[in-house]
Design an enzyme around this catalytic site. Structure first.
Site, PDB file in Angstrom:
ATOM      1  N   ARG A 105       0.856  -1.209  -0.165  1.00  0.00           N
ATOM      2  CA  ARG A 105       0.089  -0.047   0.059  1.00  0.00           C
ATOM      3  C   ARG A 105       0.879   1.234   0.044  1.00  0.00           C
ATOM      4  NH1 ARG A 105      -5.370   1.192   3.520  1.00  0.00           N
ATOM      5  NH2 ARG A 105      -6.079  -0.061   2.187  1.00  0.00           N
ATOM      6  N   HIS A 108      -7.298   0.756  -6.396  1.00  0.00           N
ATOM      7  CA  HIS A 108      -7.636   0.002  -5.245  1.00  0.00           C
ATOM      8  C   HIS A 108      -8.335  -1.343  -5.772  1.00  0.00           C
ATOM      9  CE1 HIS A 108      -7.898  -1.169  -1.263  1.00  0.00           C
ATOM     10  NE2 HIS A 108      -8.766  -0.270  -0.708  1.00  0.00           N
ATOM     11  N   GLN A 157      -9.950  -4.087  -3.401  1.00  0.00           N
ATOM     12  CA  GLN A 157     -11.270  -3.443  -2.629  1.00  0.00           C
ATOM     13  C   GLN A 157     -12.341  -3.640  -3.896  1.00  0.00           C
ATOM     14  OE1 GLN A 157     -12.242  -2.198   0.310  1.00  0.00           O
ATOM     15  NE2 GLN A 157     -14.242  -2.514  -0.699  1.00  0.00           N
ATOM     16  N   ASP A 162     -17.397   7.062  -1.535  1.00  0.00           N
ATOM     17  CA  ASP A 162     -15.877   7.007  -0.787  1.00  0.00           C
ATOM     18  C   ASP A 162     -15.715   8.433  -0.194  1.00  0.00           C
ATOM     19  OD1 ASP A 162     -13.532   6.024   0.346  1.00  0.00           O
ATOM     20  OD2 ASP A 162     -12.543   6.151  -1.678  1.00  0.00           O
ATOM     21  N   CYS A 202     -16.047   1.242   0.740  1.00  0.00           N
ATOM     22  CA  CYS A 202     -15.187   0.578   1.034  1.00  0.00           C
ATOM     23  C   CYS A 202     -14.592   0.742   2.501  1.00  0.00           C
ATOM     24  CB  CYS A 202     -13.995   0.978   0.298  1.00  0.00           C
ATOM     25  SG  CYS A 202     -13.306   2.722   0.316  1.00  0.00           S
TER      26      CYS A 202
END
Ligand code: CP
Ligand code: NVA
Length: 303
Positions: free
Chosen positions: A103, A130, A133, A221, A260
């Site tokens: 990450r 991502h 996810q 998000d 997420c």
């Protein structure tokens, strides 16, 4: 299958479906107490240059359940924080470990890790994408709606890593994708180019109600992603109204909701919507475990 999972743009529809099918199988096996030690004796290095709850725990638990072992590192407590080049770190970890999950900030960093690594590299979030996810989101949507093809998803908010990955994952799976973001906060231009040339329908608008109309799935998000904290106040103004609340939901086709997490209640999502759709949202969080086990099993176990 590709050697690495760096971004969904690299995957074919068939590769995405294979990951989802293996994830469904591993979830079934786990729920039925069936052992699946596909990665016995194998080790995953996990490098975190940003905070994490779900990614860290689901990868560490996932590799353990597959019979392997996870080593967690952060830049602060490794030589990365003292300036050791990532290309050297990648070559060193490749000699100890069977996979690397990272990450980080720039997509170019994870691409560089992949270039120098001799073992599979998995993106656990960059500023650009991502993928793990969104694979979990696709798994959850398919579980709930029994299909992906023709499903209408709408994404409300920042054109960030999540938006970029949802557009690509959704369109590759034949879903209709609508995105509403404020002017100046659109998804990355390479993603918009991809979307314009995709076979499935794509709409980009500033109008959240237009995007939400008849949607089967609503995704949102945070307004300020990790690393953008200094812009949080400016973003709060720019994103005012970009909220998944009861009014927005009333425009949809009785949609399911995905987030997420972590969520900022009262900003991108109301408490009522989050709690009303908690089953779907926490299933999505759980599916990180299953989908990442599938990714590791395929990339590191060659199943
Ligand atoms: N959704 C997600 O990636 O969560 P974490 O930041 O907690 O890993
Ligand atoms: N867009 C968010 C996702 C967190 C899981 C971020 O990058 O901070």
């Amino acid at each position: 299958m590709q050697k690495n999972l760096l971004k969904l743009l690299d995957l074919s529809k068939e590769e995405i479906m294979r990951i989802l099918d293996v994830a469904d199988q591993l979830k079934y096996e786990q729920k039925n107490n069936m052992s699946h030690k596909i990665l016995e004796g194998k080790t995953l290095a996990m490098i975190f240059e940003k905070a994490s709850t779900r990614t860290r725990v689901s990868f560490e638990v996932g590799i353990f359940q597959l019979g392997g072992h996870g080593v967690v590192m952060s830049s602060a407590d490794s030589q990365l924080g003292r300036g050791e080049p990532i290309k050297d770190t990648a070559r060193v970890l490749s000699r100890y470990c069977d996979g690397i999950m990272m990450r980080t900030f720039g997509q170019e960093t994870i691409e560089e890790v992949a270039k120098y690594s001799s073992v599979p590299v998995i993106n656990g979030l960059t500023d650009f994408s991502h993928p793990c996810q969104v694979l979990a989101d696709l798994m959850t949507i398919r579980e709930r709606l029994s299909r992906l093809e023709g499903v209408k998803i709408c994404y409300i908010g920042d054109g960030n890593n999540m938006a970029n990955s949802i557009i690509v994952g959704g369109l590759k799976c034949g879903m209709n994708v609508s995105v509403a973001c404020p002017k100046g906060y659109e998804p990355h231009k390479t993603i918009l180019e991809f979307a314009e040339n995709a076979d499935a329908e794509f709409v980009l608008t500033t109008d959240i109600y237009k995007a939400a109309k008849n949607a089967d799935v609503v995704i949102t998000d945070v307004w300020a992603s990790m690393g953008m904290e200094k812009d949080a106040e400016k973003r709060r103004k720019a994103f005012k109204g970009y909220c998944v609340d009861d009014k927005l939901m009333s425009y949809t086709n009785n949609a399911m909701v995905q987030h997420c997490l972590p969520a900022h209640r009262g900003e991108e999502i109301s408490d009522d919507v989050l709690e009303g759709h908690a089953d779907e949202i926490f299933e999505e969080a759980e599916n990180r475990l299953h989908v990442q086990k599938a990714v590791m099993a395929i990339l590191m176990g060659n199943i």
